[in-house]
Scaffold this active site. Structure first.
Site, PDB file in Angstrom:
ATOM      1  N   GLY A  95       5.307  -2.767   6.965  1.00  0.00           N
ATOM      2  CA  GLY A  95       6.644  -3.303   7.176  1.00  0.00           C
ATOM      3  C   GLY A  95       7.486  -2.540   8.170  1.00  0.00           C
ATOM      4  O   GLY A  95       7.172  -1.415   8.565  1.00  0.00           O
ATOM      5  N   CYS A 149       2.988  -6.949  15.970  1.00  0.00           N
ATOM      6  CA  CYS A 149       2.440  -6.126  17.046  1.00  0.00           C
ATOM      7  C   CYS A 149       0.952  -6.447  17.119  1.00  0.00           C
ATOM      8  O   CYS A 149       0.289  -6.585  16.094  1.00  0.00           O
ATOM      9  CB  CYS A 149       2.673  -4.643  16.753  1.00  0.00           C
ATOM     10  SG  CYS A 149       4.417  -4.253  16.633  1.00  0.00           S
ATOM     11  N   GLU A 174       0.806  -1.222   0.000  1.00  0.00           N
ATOM     12  CA  GLU A 174       0.000   0.000   0.000  1.00  0.00           C
ATOM     13  C   GLU A 174       0.835   1.266   0.000  1.00  0.00           C
ATOM     14  O   GLU A 174       1.952   1.294   0.493  1.00  0.00           O
ATOM     15  CB  GLU A 174      -0.836   0.030   1.278  1.00  0.00           C
ATOM     16  CG  GLU A 174      -2.007  -0.893   1.248  1.00  0.00           C
ATOM     17  CD  GLU A 174      -3.226  -0.276   0.594  1.00  0.00           C
ATOM     18  OE1 GLU A 174      -4.221  -0.985   0.448  1.00  0.00           O
ATOM     19  OE2 GLU A 174      -3.181   0.924   0.222  1.00  0.00           O
ATOM     20  N   CYS A 205     -13.386  -1.516   4.187  1.00  0.00           N
ATOM     21  CA  CYS A 205     -12.635  -2.384   5.097  1.00  0.00           C
ATOM     22  C   CYS A 205     -13.548  -2.984   6.164  1.00  0.00           C
ATOM     23  O   CYS A 205     -13.555  -4.183   6.377  1.00  0.00           O
ATOM     24  CB  CYS A 205     -11.535  -1.606   5.798  1.00  0.00           C
ATOM     25  SG  CYS A 205     -10.359  -0.922   4.657  1.00  0.00           S
ATOM     26  N   CYS A 222       4.714  -7.886   7.570  1.00  0.00           N
ATOM     27  CA  CYS A 222       5.705  -7.543   8.596  1.00  0.00           C
ATOM     28  C   CYS A 222       5.853  -8.754   9.496  1.00  0.00           C
ATOM     29  O   CYS A 222       4.868  -9.410   9.812  1.00  0.00           O
ATOM     30  CB  CYS A 222       5.237  -6.331   9.405  1.00  0.00           C
ATOM     31  SG  CYS A 222       6.431  -5.780  10.645  1.00  0.00           S
ATOM     32  N   CYS A 270       3.073   8.291   2.350  1.00  0.00           N
ATOM     33  CA  CYS A 270       3.371   7.228   3.308  1.00  0.00           C
ATOM     34  C   CYS A 270       3.769   5.990   2.507  1.00  0.00           C
ATOM     35  O   CYS A 270       2.979   5.460   1.732  1.00  0.00           O
ATOM     36  CB  CYS A 270       2.122   6.989   4.154  1.00  0.00           C
ATOM     37  SG  CYS A 270       2.410   5.859   5.478  1.00  0.00           S
ATOM     38  N   CYS A 277      -1.766  -4.352  15.300  1.00  0.00           N
ATOM     39  CA  CYS A 277      -1.481  -3.945  13.920  1.00  0.00           C
ATOM     40  C   CYS A 277      -1.915  -5.017  12.931  1.00  0.00           C
ATOM     41  O   CYS A 277      -1.542  -6.180  13.062  1.00  0.00           O
ATOM     42  CB  CYS A 277       0.011  -3.660  13.761  1.00  0.00           C
ATOM     43  SG  CYS A 277       0.478  -3.299  12.058  1.00  0.00           S
TER      44      CYS A 277
HETATM   45  N1  SAH Z   1       6.849  -0.902  11.430  1.00  0.00           N
HETATM   46  C1  SAH Z   1       7.025   0.482  11.667  1.00  0.00           C
HETATM   47  C2  SAH Z   1       6.397   1.376  10.629  1.00  0.00           C
HETATM   48  C3  SAH Z   1       5.016   0.981  10.142  1.00  0.00           C
HETATM   49  S1  SAH Z   1       3.674   1.029  11.291  1.00  0.00           S
HETATM   50  C4  SAH Z   1       6.529   0.837  13.045  1.00  0.00           C
HETATM   51  O1  SAH Z   1       5.886   0.020  13.680  1.00  0.00           O
HETATM   52  O2  SAH Z   1       6.825   1.935  13.485  1.00  0.00           O
HETATM   53  C5  SAH Z   1       3.158   2.711  11.254  1.00  0.00           C
HETATM   54  C6  SAH Z   1       2.403   3.160  12.513  1.00  0.00           C
HETATM   55  O3  SAH Z   1       1.043   2.704  12.506  1.00  0.00           O
HETATM   56  C7  SAH Z   1       3.013   2.631  13.781  1.00  0.00           C
HETATM   57  O4  SAH Z   1       3.142   3.629  14.750  1.00  0.00           O
HETATM   58  C8  SAH Z   1       2.005   1.617  14.189  1.00  0.00           C
HETATM   59  O5  SAH Z   1       2.118   1.363  15.515  1.00  0.00           O
HETATM   60  C9  SAH Z   1       0.716   2.261  13.793  1.00  0.00           C
HETATM   61  N2  SAH Z   1      -0.420   1.323  13.785  1.00  0.00           N
HETATM   62  C10 SAH Z   1      -0.404   0.060  13.367  1.00  0.00           C
HETATM   63  N3  SAH Z   1      -1.628  -0.514  13.511  1.00  0.00           N
HETATM   64  C11 SAH Z   1      -2.431   0.433  14.043  1.00  0.00           C
HETATM   65  C12 SAH Z   1      -3.830   0.466  14.408  1.00  0.00           C
HETATM   66  N4  SAH Z   1      -4.605  -0.598  14.260  1.00  0.00           N
HETATM   67  N5  SAH Z   1      -4.339   1.621  14.876  1.00  0.00           N
HETATM   68  C13 SAH Z   1      -3.557   2.712  14.998  1.00  0.00           C
HETATM   69  N6  SAH Z   1      -2.242   2.741  14.679  1.00  0.00           N
HETATM   70  C14 SAH Z   1      -1.675   1.619  14.208  1.00  0.00           C
HETATM   71 FE1  SF4 Z   2       4.481  -3.712  14.378  1.00  0.00          FE
HETATM   72 FE2  SF4 Z   2       5.020  -1.779  12.596  1.00  0.00          FE
HETATM   73 FE3  SF4 Z   2       5.172  -4.382  11.903  1.00  0.00          FE
HETATM   74 FE4  SF4 Z   2       2.788  -3.301  12.380  1.00  0.00          FE
HETATM   75  S1  SF4 Z   2       4.189  -2.734  10.735  1.00  0.00           S
HETATM   76  S2  SF4 Z   2       3.534  -5.322  13.091  1.00  0.00           S
HETATM   77  S3  SF4 Z   2       3.277  -1.823  14.014  1.00  0.00           S
HETATM   78  S4  SF4 Z   2       6.449  -3.317  13.414  1.00  0.00           S
END
Ligand code: SAH
Ligand code: SF4
Length: 399
Positions: free
Chosen positions: A191, A140, A116, A367, A136, A129, A143
């Site tokens: 990622g 987390c 994306e 979505c 990834c 972005c 996420c």
């Molecule tokens: N992997 C990197 C960059 C991509 S994630 C990182 O984790 O920083 C980009 C941002 O989106 C991160 O701050 C992540 O925590 C946030 N994010 C991911 N899933 C989310 C969700 N469901 N609601 C709000 N923010 C989210």
């Molecule tokens: Fe965690 Fe960022 Fe990977 Fe989502 S994209 S699983 S927030 S490290």
């Protein structure tokens, strides 16, 4: 309880997919590589540097993808280029524009993997972005990208290709210094960029190059979930702004929601932030904090956040991100007054802590609607939904 989630870099490095016609993509080659590649296909050595500069100019300043249009290059050399190279763009699967101007693309690599990209226009800037990986490995728990099974690193060409495609769509050729729509880039898409360090570094160096896309390092932000051993290198070798996905202030909670914390803990992470090259009051580190109801949103958490940022003397700002739920997500978003209260506490301590407002809601409506379908559909389709959802989240995280 064993919390699911990888904490080690288990990305499967894969050689970029070869094109069926055997040609090589110019995007993603730095100038020396392009020069060497030109020599390898028969461009005389004493011409190679000049030819490489010419090609770069057409590609990055004019947005040209067809060698035949490179007017100042001799005809036979153009034919040679045509035979051995391409200037690619990611394939567009879907492109949507929201009523607030936000644009979102679902893109496809030659091997079928999808990722994306989102563009968020504002009065004084336009932020793209960009994704660094398909999926990834870090899982987390809040996420959606972490639920995707398919993972691979995007190549430098695929990362640079996102920016080129956005500029095509925005009509930003020939490249000008003034009046650009695309002024900022955040590596906050799908990622973990620091698990794809070499490719991200190479791509960003092309994006920053005076002869490349010419975007200043001050206008680029890399977001990491806390890959501590790579942070100093990111500062020294790339030098862009840093964002850190902190999301929790206690070991217990961060271990749960950002499993990488079990490998690199909060204190270690904050030490690395304090040492990040180039961070100062004018160039603060952004801490992202996703607001999860009854998980990380108490007053004590806000006070602890302030204490930690002070303890490590980090020039910081905090982005509070309302959690964006997805099908089957194990958390809820904090109530609005809770988020405001959290923001107030941090603000009162002298640290900027804005609440990020959602953007581009209308183009994301699908979505949520897919929720009930998600059990019946294929893995590939699920991954696509995750990709789309992540794009929505990206919009809400940026700016
Ligand atoms: N992997 C990197 C960059 C991509 S994630 C990182 O984790 O920083 C980009 C941002 O989106 C991160 O701050 C992540 O925590 C946030 N994010 C991911 N899933 C989310 C969700 N469901 N609601 C709000 N923010 C989210
Ligand atoms: Fe965690 Fe960022 Fe990977 Fe989502 S994209 S699983 S927030 S490290």
């Amino acid at each position: 309880m064993q919390i699911p989630g990888n904490i080690d870099p288990v990305v499967t490095p894969r050689a970029p997919v070869q094109r069926a016609d055997g040609r090589r993509d110019v995007l993603g080659l730095d100038r020396d590589e392009l020069k060497a590649a030109l020599i390898a296909v028969g461009v005389p050595e004493n011409q190679a540097r000049m030819r490489a500069s010419q090609v770069w100019h057409w590609v990055y300043h004019r947005g040209v993808t067809d060698f035949a249009a490179m007017a100042n290059i001799a005809k036979d050399t153009r034919a040679l280029l045509e035979e051995h190279f391409v200037v690619s763009r990611p394939e567009v699967v879907t492109a949507q524009v929201s009523s607030d101007g936000t644009r979102k693309w679902l893109l496809r690599a030659p091997d079928g993997n999808e990722f994306e990209m989102v563009f968020i226009p504002d009065a004084d800037r336009g932020t793209l972005c960009v994704s660094s990986q398909v999926g990834c490995t870090l899982n987390c728990r809040f996420c959606y990208t972490g639920t995707m099974k398919l993972v691979r690193n995007l190549t430098p060409g695929e990362i640079v290709g996102q920016v080129m495609l956005a500029r095509d769509a925005l009509g930003e050729w020939p490249s000008a210094q003034d009046g650009r729509l695309l002024t900022n880039i955040v590596m906050m898409g799908m990622g973990e960029p620091l698990y794809n360090f070499d490719n991200v570094k190479k791509a960003l160096n092309i994006i920053m190059d005076e002869a490349g896309i010419q975007l200043s390092r001050r206008r680029i932000t890399l977001s990491t979930s806390g890959v501590v051993p790579m942070m100093a290198r990111a500062g020294e070798e790339i030098g862009v702004n840093l964002a850190v996905s902190l999301h929790a202030v206690t070991k217990e909670v961060r271990d749960e929601i950002v499993p990488l914390n079990r490998k690199y803990g909060i204190e270690q992470l904050l030490e690395a932030c304090a040492a990040y090259p180039g961070a100062n009051n004018a160039r603060r580190i952004t801490f992202e904090y996703v607001m999860l109801k009854d998980k990380n949103d108490r007053d004590e958490d806000a006070h602890e956040l302030v204490r930690l940022l002070r303890k490590y003397r980090i020039p910081a700002k905090v982005n509070l991100i309302p959690f964006n739920p997805w099908p089957g997500s194990p958390y809820e978003c904090s109530d609005w007054d809770r988020i405001e209260r959290f923001s107030d506490i941090v603000f009162r301590a002298g640290i900027s802590a804005p609440i990020r407002t959602p953007r581009g809601r209308d183009i994301m409506a699908a979505c949520g609607q897919l929720k009930s379908e998600s059990q019946k559909i294929s893995r590939a389709e699920l991954d696509r939904i995750a990709a789309e959802k992540q794009a929505q989240i990206m919009e809400e995280t940026v700016n």
